[in-house]
Structures are given as C-alpha cells and as structure tokens.
Design an enzyme around this catalytic site. Structure first.
Site, PDB file in Angstrom:
ATOM      1  N   LYS A 157       0.861  -1.184   0.000  1.00  0.00           N
ATOM      2  CA  LYS A 157       0.000   0.000   0.000  1.00  0.00           C
ATOM      3  C   LYS A 157       0.898   1.236   0.000  1.00  0.00           C
ATOM      4  O   LYS A 157       1.684   1.456   0.916  1.00  0.00           O
ATOM      5  CB  LYS A 157      -0.916   0.010   1.221  1.00  0.00           C
ATOM      6  N   LYS A 170      -2.171  -1.538  -3.710  1.00  0.00           N
ATOM      7  CA  LYS A 170      -3.021  -0.352  -3.675  1.00  0.00           C
ATOM      8  C   LYS A 170      -2.159   0.900  -3.761  1.00  0.00           C
ATOM      9  O   LYS A 170      -1.196   1.013  -2.986  1.00  0.00           O
ATOM     10  CB  LYS A 170      -3.839  -0.327  -2.376  1.00  0.00           C
TER      11      LYS A 170
END
Length: 331
Positions: free
Chosen positions: A203, A256
């Site tokens: 992320k 992400k």
C-alpha cells in the site's frame, strides 16, 4: 511493399482480429463479475444516502439503505462487499477504541447484512484512521510518532470483534509491521480459524486516495502517512512486504492503488501463487467519472478497459467502486 512481397507474409496477426467472434474466441483476459469486490460507505442514521462530492455515483448509506444496495449487488452476482465506516467525531479518540466496540457501526452493519444477505461475503477494513482523532492509521505519541506495536494490539481487537460480528474476510490496511501475524494469532485463539486475511501488503503513500478521505472524513490531521505507507518510487520493497505478510499468514495480498501500479501487480503476481487483489481507488474512479461527465471520454469503455488492464497485469480480485456498474453491463 509490392504485391509479391505481401503474398510472402506467413504471419498475419490481423487474421484473428477480423470478426467479433474471432476476437472473443482469442481473448486472453476476461473481466467477470466474480473478480469484483464492491466497497461501500456506511454512516449512522436512517433512510439517508449522501453522494460523495468527489466520487459521483458513490454514496454514504445509512444501514437500512445499505442493506438494499447490498441486496441488489448480490442479485447482480457480485460475490463480496468491503465496508468502510463514517464515524461520528464524538466516538473518535487517539487509541481508536470505537474500532472494537461490539455495538459499533461496522459490527452492527456486519450482523445486519449477514441476517439479510447471508451468502454475500463481507470484507472489513482493519485500521484506526476512521476512528482516530488524529486521522492516522495508528496510535500517535505525544511527539507525533505513529506507534507500531501499541497499534497492532488494537488492530487485533478490532479484527476479532469484526470476526465475532460475522465478517468473512478481515483486511488490514494500516501497514504496521507484524500486524498480519498478530491478527492471525488473535483470530485463531478466539476460534475464528476460518476467517481469511486479505492483507494490504503493498500500500503506497499515494495522492490517489483524496476522495476516499473526503468520504470518511479521515484525512490526517497533521503530517502524512509516509512513515508507514510505501514510497511510490519503490518496487522491490513491495516484494519484501508481500513476502512478510505471506510468512505471517496472509491468505490474499493486495496492491493499492492499482492503475499507476500495474507493474507492481505484475511483479507480485510473478512471485506468489496466492490470490492477488488490486484496489481501483477513489482517485482513479473520480478521474474517469469526471472526464466522462465532461464528455471527454466514453466513461463505460474507459472503465472496462481500466479494470481489464488490472486483470491483465495479474490481479485475481479487484476492489472497485465501479463494481455495480460493471455487473449491470456484464449481467
């Protein structure tokens, strides 16, 4: 090129593009409704849904109306939803204690969905930022440091409380070190051995998250998240994070954002046999929606092309606010 030289061509790739039937038959990547997780925002109250200004077509729902949306998503074949709460300010503190309240918004929502639509899979977010007065994913020290180990203790409580409510998959999005192993241990000790962990493994500290933070009023109240989320310039580091999460017990791993990180999705896909998820985040969604509303692009075609690119890069699962629109098209 002369006529004779054209006749000598052995390979003519255009042959298999000649008709729609040929193009369908030779298609290498297919986006299906089974690939989708539908993120949804829930808030307190009754009979209300509020459009997120920076995310046209995406809403915050009160529980009664959320149940209708989930029911419709299930009827379209969407296999899973992901829940994110808009938490009242008076329920926030630095330690995120509301996150593991058995009567908290998420816990009540999970129970209600399981009663109303028992077959849909529920993914719950494990992180403190929606519950924090500081807007960070972890507990903040007096000196402004995000405390890792103290935060992990709270994340375990949060994950267990979500599992108790009926969550099928917990998804730690906080990027604290060691949290996957601690959550797995906590779930197992509490008897939730069948609850899966979808780890936000790679992320990045991305500018693409802006509209999401508007939706949940969860932007950091100071500084940024660069001490725990990843540097967008780094690729090899993603493999370190993924390998650690797998070693600690992750069942699925995630990259992400997705659109600007297709290379990372492909890199992760090439190094693990676990399911790989990609999060088509709020900023990616908002750009397509805004350009579509301006008439600058064909919104539906760009939407499908974008999501197909994530699948082509190696994603098995795509979290996307477009899920319902895609399902309607595919349905």
């Amino acid at each position: 090129m002369s006529n004779s030289s054209r006749l000598n061509l052995v390979q003519r790739p255009r042959r298999i593009r000649r008709t729609e039937a040929l193009r369908r038959m030779t298609c290498e990547t297919q986006l299906t409704v089974n690939d989708l997780i539908y993120p949804l925002f829930v808030m307190e109250g009754e009979n209300s849904k509020v459009e997120v200004p920076s995310m046209p077509g995406s809403y915050r729902y009160t529980l009664d109306l959320l149940l209708k949306e989930v029911t419709e998503a299930h009827s379209l074949g969407i296999p899973a939803i992901a829940l994110f709460p808009l938490v009242a300010e008076d329920k926030k503190d630095n330690a995120g204690t509301e996150s593991y309240n058995p009567e908290g918004l998420i816990q009540r929502t999970v129970r209600a969905i399981k009663q109303e639509v028992p077959d849909i899979m529920i993914v719950t977010d494990v992180a403190l930022d929606p519950f924090s007065t500081k807007g960070h994913d972890g507990i903040v020290s007096d000196e402004g440091e995000i405390l890792n180990d103290e935060t992990v203790e709270v994340l375990v409580k949060q994950a267990v409380s979500q599992a108790e409510a009926g969550a099928d998959i917990v998804a730690p999005s906080d990027m604290m070190d060691g949290r996957i192993g601690a959550i797995r241990e906590g779930l197992d000790e509490a008897g939730y051995t069948n609850v899966s962990i979808l780890a936000y493994s790679a992320k990045y500290a991305s500018a693409y998250y802006g509209p999401f933070r508007d939706a949940l009023d969860s932007a950091p109240k100071f500084g940024d998240k660069k001490t725990y989320q990843m540097n967008p310039a780094n690729a090899r580091e993603a493999l370190t994070e993924v390998e650690l999460d797998i070693a600690e017990g992750a069942d699925m791993v995630m990259v992400k954002p997705a659109l600007a990180y297709l290379d990372i999705i492909q890199l992760v896909r090439s190094t693990t046999n676990l399911p790989v998820a990609a999060y088509n985040v709020s900023g990616e969604y908002a750009m397509i929606k805004a350009a579509g509303q301006k008439g600058w692009i064909d919104e539906k075609k760009v939407m499908l092309e974008t999501l197909t690119s994530m699948k082509r890069a190696g994603a098995d699962i795509i979290l996307t606010y477009f899920a319902k629109e895609v399902a309607l098209i595919l349905h």
